[in-house]
Write a protein that holds these residues in place. Structure first.
Motif, PDB file in Angstrom:
ATOM      1  N   PHE A 161      17.797   0.530  -0.270  1.00 19.39           N
ATOM      2  CA  PHE A 161      16.781  -0.089  -1.111  1.00 19.39           C
ATOM      3  C   PHE A 161      16.509  -1.527  -0.672  1.00 19.39           C
ATOM      4  N   ILE A 220      14.328  -1.462   2.361  1.00 19.17           N
ATOM      5  CA  ILE A 220      12.952  -1.107   1.998  1.00 19.17           C
ATOM      6  C   ILE A 220      12.258  -2.292   1.347  1.00 19.17           C
ATOM      7  N   ALA A 227       6.044  -1.243  -1.661  1.00 20.80           N
ATOM      8  CA  ALA A 227       6.571   0.066  -2.054  1.00 20.80           C
ATOM      9  C   ALA A 227       7.759  -0.083  -2.996  1.00 20.80           C
ATOM     10  N   ALA A 228       8.615  -1.063  -2.730  1.00 19.13           N
ATOM     11  CA  ALA A 228       9.777  -1.285  -3.591  1.00 19.13           C
ATOM     12  C   ALA A 228       9.348  -1.688  -4.996  1.00 19.13           C
ATOM     13  N   LEU A 232       6.432  -1.093  -6.493  1.00 15.01           N
ATOM     14  CA  LEU A 232       5.790   0.032  -7.158  1.00 15.01           C
ATOM     15  C   LEU A 232       6.821   1.048  -7.647  1.00 15.01           C
ATOM     16  N   SER A 233       7.859   1.262  -6.846  1.00 17.16           N
ATOM     17  CA  SER A 233       8.923   2.180  -7.264  1.00 17.16           C
ATOM     18  C   SER A 233       9.617   1.671  -8.519  1.00 17.16           C
ATOM     19  N   LEU A 234       9.914   0.359  -8.543  1.00 18.53           N
ATOM     20  CA  LEU A 234      10.551  -0.225  -9.721  1.00 18.53           C
ATOM     21  C   LEU A 234       9.643  -0.125 -10.937  1.00 18.53           C
ATOM     22  N   LEU A 281       7.410   2.180 -11.532  1.00 16.96           N
ATOM     23  CA  LEU A 281       7.409   3.570 -11.980  1.00 16.96           C
ATOM     24  C   LEU A 281       8.694   3.912 -12.727  1.00 16.96           C
ATOM     25  N   ILE A 282       9.825   3.435 -12.203  1.00 15.23           N
ATOM     26  CA  ILE A 282      11.103   3.689 -12.879  1.00 15.23           C
ATOM     27  C   ILE A 282      11.123   3.020 -14.245  1.00 15.23           C
ATOM     28  N   PRO A 285       0.839   1.259 -11.919  1.00 14.50           N
ATOM     29  CA  PRO A 285       2.039   0.473 -11.573  1.00 14.50           C
ATOM     30  C   PRO A 285       1.703  -0.894 -10.988  1.00 14.50           C
TER      31      PRO A 285
END
Length: 201
Positions: free
Chosen positions: A36, A39, A46-47, A49-51, A53-54, A101
């Protein structure tokens, strides 16, 4: 026998033995943190956006659980209005974070900017209220730095988000490396590997 070491016949505590038995889980956490972190440094967007979403998924689940709690409170005639309001707000914010996001990341950076501006202003005000000159200018310098940081975030929130992602990536890499080192020591303890024939803690 040196302090901090035990014979190979046993472990110092049940918890230590359990951690050593499952050292690979700690190593797995370390690998995930390292991945992570890499990334976040190489693809910060991307990191983030992932956070987002989570975090959105968490708010949605928490809001649904809050609805259940509010319903249970209404069944026993307990105050439930505030619980219902919080649950609905969490669901709405969770859906926004899941559907948009980028907007969630943008809002987070704006909130961070507001926080930096407020705390910076308070620090500068506190510095000028100090009767003694000892530490006054350092406090004022910290406040000015916070004001500048907040202004930069407000002027370019997306750039600020990238910087936040980089900081998060650096933290994750350090955290992951520490977990891997811990797992390596636990593995050595589990297999009885030691430089002087003792299991070190």
């Amino acid at each position: 026998m040196a302090i901090g070491s035990l014979p190979q016949t046993g472990f110092p505590s049940p918890m230590n033995a359990e951690l050593a038995r499952h050292w690979w889980l700690i190593a797995l956490r370390g690998v995930i943190a390292l991945l992570f972190g890499l990334i976040a440094l190489t693809a910060p967007g991307a990191a983030l956006l992932s956070l987002a979403l989570i975090f959105g998924a968490y708010l949605l689940v928490d809001g649904i659980a809050g609805l259940y709690v509010a319903w249970r409170a209404s069944r026993v005639q307990a105050p439930w209005g505030a619980l219902l309001g919080e649950a609905v707000l969490n669901i709405i914010m969770g859906l926004i974070a899941l559907v948009m996001p980028v907007a969630a990341v943008y809002a987070f950076v704006i909130l961070l900017s507001i926080w930096a501006l407020i705390t910076g202003g308070l620090m500068v005000a506190a510095a000028f209220r100090l009767h003694s000159s000892h530490g006054r200018w350092w406090l004022a310098l910290g406040g000015v730095a916070s004001l500048v940081w907040g202004a930069l975030l407000a002027a370019a929130p997306m750039i600020g988000a990238v910087v936040v992602a980089w900081w998060l990536g650096i933290y994750a890499i350090i955290f992951g490396a520490a977990l891997l080192a811990c797992a390596w020591r636990l593995r050595a303890q589990r297999t009885g590997v030691s430089g002087n024939g003792a299991v070190r803690i």
